[in-house]
Design a protein around this motif. Structure first.
Motif, PDB file in Angstrom:
ATOM      1  N   UNK A 149       0.823  -1.216   0.000  1.00  0.00           N
ATOM      2  CA  UNK A 149       0.000   0.000   0.000  1.00  0.00           C
ATOM      3  C   UNK A 149       0.853   1.260   0.000  1.00  0.00           C
ATOM      4  N   UNK A 150       2.081   1.155   0.469  1.00  0.00           N
ATOM      5  CA  UNK A 150       3.014   2.278   0.439  1.00  0.00           C
ATOM      6  C   UNK A 150       3.829   2.274  -0.852  1.00  0.00           C
ATOM      7  N   UNK A 151       4.352   1.123  -1.199  1.00  0.00           N
ATOM      8  CA  UNK A 151       5.283   1.047  -2.336  1.00  0.00           C
ATOM      9  C   UNK A 151       4.602   1.177  -3.683  1.00  0.00           C
ATOM     10  N   UNK A 152       3.388   0.659  -3.786  1.00  0.00           N
ATOM     11  CA  UNK A 152       2.705   0.710  -5.084  1.00  0.00           C
ATOM     12  C   UNK A 152       2.587   2.148  -5.584  1.00  0.00           C
ATOM     13  N   UNK A 153       2.015   3.062  -4.798  1.00  0.00           N
ATOM     14  CA  UNK A 153       1.919   4.440  -5.300  1.00  0.00           C
ATOM     15  C   UNK A 153       3.274   5.119  -5.460  1.00  0.00           C
ATOM     16  N   UNK A 154       4.251   4.802  -4.605  1.00  0.00           N
ATOM     17  CA  UNK A 154       5.560   5.433  -4.775  1.00  0.00           C
ATOM     18  C   UNK A 154       6.315   4.874  -5.983  1.00  0.00           C
ATOM     19  N   UNK A 155       6.048   3.633  -6.346  1.00  0.00           N
ATOM     20  CA  UNK A 155       6.611   3.109  -7.593  1.00  0.00           C
ATOM     21  C   UNK A 155       5.982   3.815  -8.785  1.00  0.00           C
ATOM     22  N   UNK A 156       4.692   4.108  -8.693  1.00  0.00           N
ATOM     23  CA  UNK A 156       4.029   4.887  -9.741  1.00  0.00           C
ATOM     24  C   UNK A 156       4.657   6.275  -9.859  1.00  0.00           C
ATOM     25  N   UNK A 157       4.973   6.864  -8.720  1.00  0.00           N
ATOM     26  CA  UNK A 157       5.649   8.166  -8.724  1.00  0.00           C
ATOM     27  C   UNK A 157       7.009   8.044  -9.410  1.00  0.00           C
ATOM     28  N   UNK A 158       7.732   6.966  -9.139  1.00  0.00           N
ATOM     29  CA  UNK A 158       9.022   6.741  -9.789  1.00  0.00           C
ATOM     30  C   UNK A 158       8.873   6.714 -11.304  1.00  0.00           C
ATOM     31  N   UNK A 159       7.901   5.974 -11.802  1.00  0.00           N
ATOM     32  CA  UNK A 159       7.662   5.908 -13.248  1.00  0.00           C
ATOM     33  C   UNK A 159       7.366   7.293 -13.808  1.00  0.00           C
ATOM     34  N   UNK A 160       6.505   8.033 -13.106  1.00  0.00           N
ATOM     35  CA  UNK A 160       6.154   9.375 -13.572  1.00  0.00           C
ATOM     36  C   UNK A 160       7.380  10.267 -13.623  1.00  0.00           C
ATOM     37  N   UNK A 161       8.212  10.202 -12.599  1.00  0.00           N
ATOM     38  CA  UNK A 161       9.410  11.046 -12.562  1.00  0.00           C
ATOM     39  C   UNK A 161      10.400  10.680 -13.658  1.00  0.00           C
ATOM     40  N   UNK A 162      10.554   9.395 -13.924  1.00  0.00           N
ATOM     41  CA  UNK A 162      11.440   8.969 -15.014  1.00  0.00           C
ATOM     42  C   UNK A 162      10.975   9.564 -16.338  1.00  0.00           C
ATOM     43  N   UNK A 163       9.680   9.479 -16.605  1.00  0.00           N
ATOM     44  CA  UNK A 163       9.142  10.014 -17.861  1.00  0.00           C
ATOM     45  C   UNK A 163       9.338  11.522 -17.929  1.00  0.00           C
ATOM     46  N   UNK A 164       9.040  12.224 -16.852  1.00  0.00           N
ATOM     47  CA  UNK A 164       9.174  13.685 -16.859  1.00  0.00           C
ATOM     48  C   UNK A 164      10.626  14.105 -17.091  1.00  0.00           C
ATOM     49  N   UNK A 165      11.566  13.385 -16.510  1.00  0.00           N
ATOM     50  CA  UNK A 165      12.973  13.716 -16.708  1.00  0.00           C
ATOM     51  C   UNK A 165      13.437  13.397 -18.120  1.00  0.00           C
TER      52      UNK A 165
END
Length: 444
Positions: free
Chosen positions: A86-102
């Motif tokens: 429940x913690x890691x799932x959304x933060x992994x999604x954040x990781x994906x989003x940040x990779x794309x934005x960068x």
């Protein structure tokens, strides 16, 4: 595509990562189309809410002990471990989003690729806003403008550098970031989504997210404004008379009301609520559906005296908490009522309910009492959006409005309660995360 191998989960510890980052717009879109990972939200809010109950035997026999603890709002939910998904799932999604934005910063936006570029950037910002919002609903207290400057929010990871040292932001900073991402997403995204993937965000989806955020913040002017913007783009309502009340799957995942499809992660209580006689929809909630209300038969089924859920707007046994036009219509109705526009509020309410009742049986609701209308709208909101991942959010904000909703469980004669505005409305951050990060833990 992005691939990585981790010794332990993201934000649980500092993982060893092998990143093959996307460099083309096509690969970035493919990354964002990983719906099995990205279109998922934590289940622990829905587990904590009051739309269902389980028997004492079912509670005792939970495979994951933390599900039993969540059910009774225990102070020590994780008992030293657990909660990582429940913690890691959304933060992994954040990781994906940040990779794309960068990676987008390394690609030139041109007149040829401009629409695609903007949609990818908007999708990444939408994903980050959605994920931060999810985290804030379960791991931080309800938003309160009077204390937002000092209340603890969530860690805001804005780069793909997993070694970056973070702290918990304030509630004010948390919501400012969520709103900034969602607003930028709404500016960038196209009105329509690609037919290739119904789970891709659109401008209407971003407006819907903005409406949810402002509703949670109890800003009923902006929540209504953004709900109205969704409905200007997509306002289709199904006539429930055209659906099969005997079917286990009366709805499809891409039904015409769905603006953006998202799912609550699998968990034992919510899965078994659909199949087991040891789990049931709340008795008083079920009785509140009148005999000609088709939702009573499309949403639920009798199972040896227990009322189980059918497969709702996800089209499957997992719950959907995506954006849909019915949610936006009932949100706009509530906002109209709170802002003194009673006629518009009643019109929205009646426009929704006439499609939910058996043909020819619905009598339009009328009242000149604004408070009575608001209470009716809130009741119908709960009945319409049952098990759609929103009840926990609603309880949190309504108790801030003074509705004094006390949650109660009774198991083997023992009564467990969660009083209004209790500190347990913020679930504890998983202990493994605390031990690695040093984040302040929520007070339980």
């Amino acid at each position: 595509m992005l691939s990585f191998s981790c010794e332990k989960e993201f934000l649980d510890t500092k993982p060893a990562m092998d990143l093959n980052v996307p460099t083309s717009l096509e690969d970035m879109q493919l990354l964002l189309d990983n719906t099995s990972l990205l279109n998922r939200s934590p289940a622990i809010g829905e587990e904590s809410a009051d739309d269902y109950y389980m028997t004492a035997d079912s509670w005792k026999n939970q495979y994951a002990k933390f599900n039993a603890n969540i059910y009774i709002w225990a102070k020590d939910v994780w008992e030293g471990t657990g909660g990582i998904e429940d913690w890691n799932k959304p933060y992994t999604q954040v990781l994906y989003a940040n990779v794309v934005l960068e990676q987008l910063n390394k690609v030139e936006r041109t007149s040829v690729n401009g629409v695609e570029y903007d949609n990818i950037k908007g999708s990444a910002l939408f994903l980050r806003a959605w994920s931060f919002f999810d985290i804030a609903q379960v791991f931080a207290l309800p938003y309160d403008s009077n204390s937002a400057v000092t209340d603890l929010g969530i860690p805001l990871r804005l780069t793909s550098d997993i070694n970056e040292i973070l702290t918990r932001s304030t509630m004010k900073e948390t919501y400012e970031q969520i709103l900034m991402d969602a607003t930028q997403a709404a500016d960038l995204l196209s009105i329509t989504t690609s037919p290739q993937n119904g789970n891709r965000p659109s401008k209407a989806a971003a407006f819907g997210l903005l409406s949810r955020i402002h509703l949670t913040m109890r800003d009923y002017v902006k929540a209504g404004f953004y709900a109205d913007n969704v409905l200007k783009i997509s306002n289709t309502l199904m006539d429930y008379n055209t659906l099969d009340t005997t079917a286990t799957n009366p709805f499809t995942y891409d039904n015409p009301e769905v603006v953006y499809q998202n799912y609550v992660v699998d968990c034992e209580p919510l899965i078994y609520l659909g199949v087991s006689s040891g789990y049931s929809i709340d008795t008083l909630l079920y009785k509140s559906y009148e005999v000609n209300d088709l939702r009573k038969y499309l949403y639920f089924k009798d199972n040896q005296g227990y009322v189980n859920k059918k497969n709702l707007y996800s089209g499957s046994i997992v719950a959907s908490n995506g954006i849909a036009t019915d949610e936006m219509l009932i949100t706009r109705a509530e906002c109209y009522a709170r802002n003194g526009n009673l006629d518009a509020a009643l019109k929205d309410l009646n426009d929704l309910l006439v499609t939910r009742w058996e043909s020819g049986t619905y009598t339009p609701y009328e009242t000149s009492d604004g408070n009575e209308a608001l209470n009716k709208i809130l009741l119908e909101r709960r009945k319409e959006l049952v098990l759609r991942g929103l009840r926990w959010n609603d309880i949190r904000r309504l108790n801030k409005e003074g509705y004094d909703i006390t949650l109660t469980r009774v198991l083997d004669g023992e009564i467990y309660t969660l009083p209004p505005n209790d500190s347990r409305y913020a679930l504890p951050i998983p202990p493994d995360v605390i031990s690695v990060s040093g984040f302040p833990q929520n007070n339980r």
